[in-house]
Design an enzyme around this catalytic site. Structure first.
Site, PDB file in Angstrom:
ATOM      1  N   GLY A  46       0.938  -1.031  -0.068  1.00  0.00           N
ATOM      2  CA  GLY A  46       0.116  -0.032   0.063  1.00  0.00           C
ATOM      3  C   GLY A  46       0.919   1.224   0.015  1.00  0.00           C
ATOM      4  CD  GLN A  51       3.071   5.649   3.398  1.00  0.00           C
ATOM      5  OE1 GLN A  51       2.499   5.188   2.619  1.00  0.00           O
ATOM      6  NE2 GLN A  51       4.112   5.053   3.669  1.00  0.00           N
ATOM      7  CB  CYS A  91       5.365   1.807   7.655  1.00  0.00           C
ATOM      8  SG  CYS A  91       4.700   3.425   7.175  1.00  0.00           S
ATOM      9  CG  LEU A  92       6.504   0.853   1.723  1.00  0.00           C
ATOM     10  CD1 LEU A  92       6.047   1.329   0.592  1.00  0.00           C
ATOM     11  CD2 LEU A  92       7.515  -0.124   1.756  1.00  0.00           C
ATOM     12  CG  HIS A 133      -0.580   0.847   7.561  1.00  0.00           C
ATOM     13  ND1 HIS A 133       0.313   0.492   8.161  1.00  0.00           N
ATOM     14  CD2 HIS A 133      -0.051   1.648   6.756  1.00  0.00           C
ATOM     15  CE1 HIS A 133       1.337   0.940   8.110  1.00  0.00           C
ATOM     16  NE2 HIS A 133       1.565   1.676   6.953  1.00  0.00           N
ATOM     17  CD  GLU A 134      -1.214   2.226   3.050  1.00  0.00           C
ATOM     18  OE1 GLU A 134      -0.766   3.495   2.858  1.00  0.00           O
ATOM     19  OE2 GLU A 134      -0.537   1.104   3.411  1.00  0.00           O
ATOM     20  CG  HIS A 137       0.049   6.500   5.925  1.00  0.00           C
ATOM     21  ND1 HIS A 137       1.306   7.014   6.606  1.00  0.00           N
ATOM     22  CD2 HIS A 137       0.428   5.297   5.636  1.00  0.00           C
ATOM     23  CE1 HIS A 137       2.035   5.899   6.802  1.00  0.00           C
ATOM     24  NE2 HIS A 137       1.592   5.007   6.029  1.00  0.00           N
TER      25      HIS A 137
END
Ligand code: K1U
Ligand code: ZN
Length: 167
Positions: A46, A51, A91-92, A133-134, A137
């Site tokens: 994702g 981000q 997480c990226l 999660h997204e 963000h």
């Protein structure tokens, strides 16, 4: 298409709250394509626009094993949450850190697709975790904020050490 640089925790820009997308135009479609390319290349399951330092409500997700089920969600909103699950997240924006977080087991999310059509996705398991999660963000929340203050401090220390080594 282009690969986009991903902000790293604890960058303050990850805390910005995203604005709704007012018009789905070619710039939004290009951003969605670039985000998908960036997610697949990372690799990740994702990516939220926050981000990549774009503060608009847009996320891309592909939680399939075959990596061929891309979802692009514009102005996503969680309309139902039920049950509980506790699973490992990464997480990226927080590279190399994985920890367990409690989330809802099932979610229903309403969103617009790239044609501006209203859609609904109902998900359980990993896809449900990834959606939560997204969408976090987009609200300026990173998954580590679900962890204890002590763990968050350890993560900050580890990432700043890594950043000094790579600088
Ligand atoms: O938001 C992000 O930074 C992407 C993140 C999403 C996510 C992962 C795990 C649980 C919840 C949300 C990632 O993709 S981290 C990388 C990752 O988990 C992964 C990468 C390749 C294949 C499978 C998983
Ligand atoms: Zn993330």
């Amino acid at each position: 298409m282009a690969l986009l640089p991903i902000l790293r925790f604890p960058d303050a820009r990850l805390r910005k709250v995203a604005e709704p997308v007012a018009r789905i135009d070619e710039a939004i479609r290009r951003l969605a394509r670039d985000m998908a390319e960036t997610m697949y290349e990372a690799p990740g399951i994702g990516l939220a626009a926050t981000q990549v330092d774009v503060h608009k409500r847009l996320i891309v997700i592909d939680a399939s094993e075959t990596r061929d089920e891309l979802l692009t969600l514009i102005n996503p909103e969680i309309v139902e949450l039920s049950g509980k699950q506790r699973g490992e997240e990464g997480c990226l924006s927080v590279p190399g850190i994985y920890d367990k977080v409690e989330r809802a087991q099932r979610v229903v999310v309403r969103y617009l697709d790239l044609e501006g059509q209203e859609q609904t996705v109902e998900a359980e398991g990993l896809l449900a975790v990834c959606l939560q999660h997204e969408i976090d963000h987009l609200q300026g929340r990173v998954f580590v904020e679900h962890l204890s203050q002590l763990k968050q401090q350890r993560i900050r220390n580890k990432l700043s050490k890594q950043a000094r080594i790579t600088a």
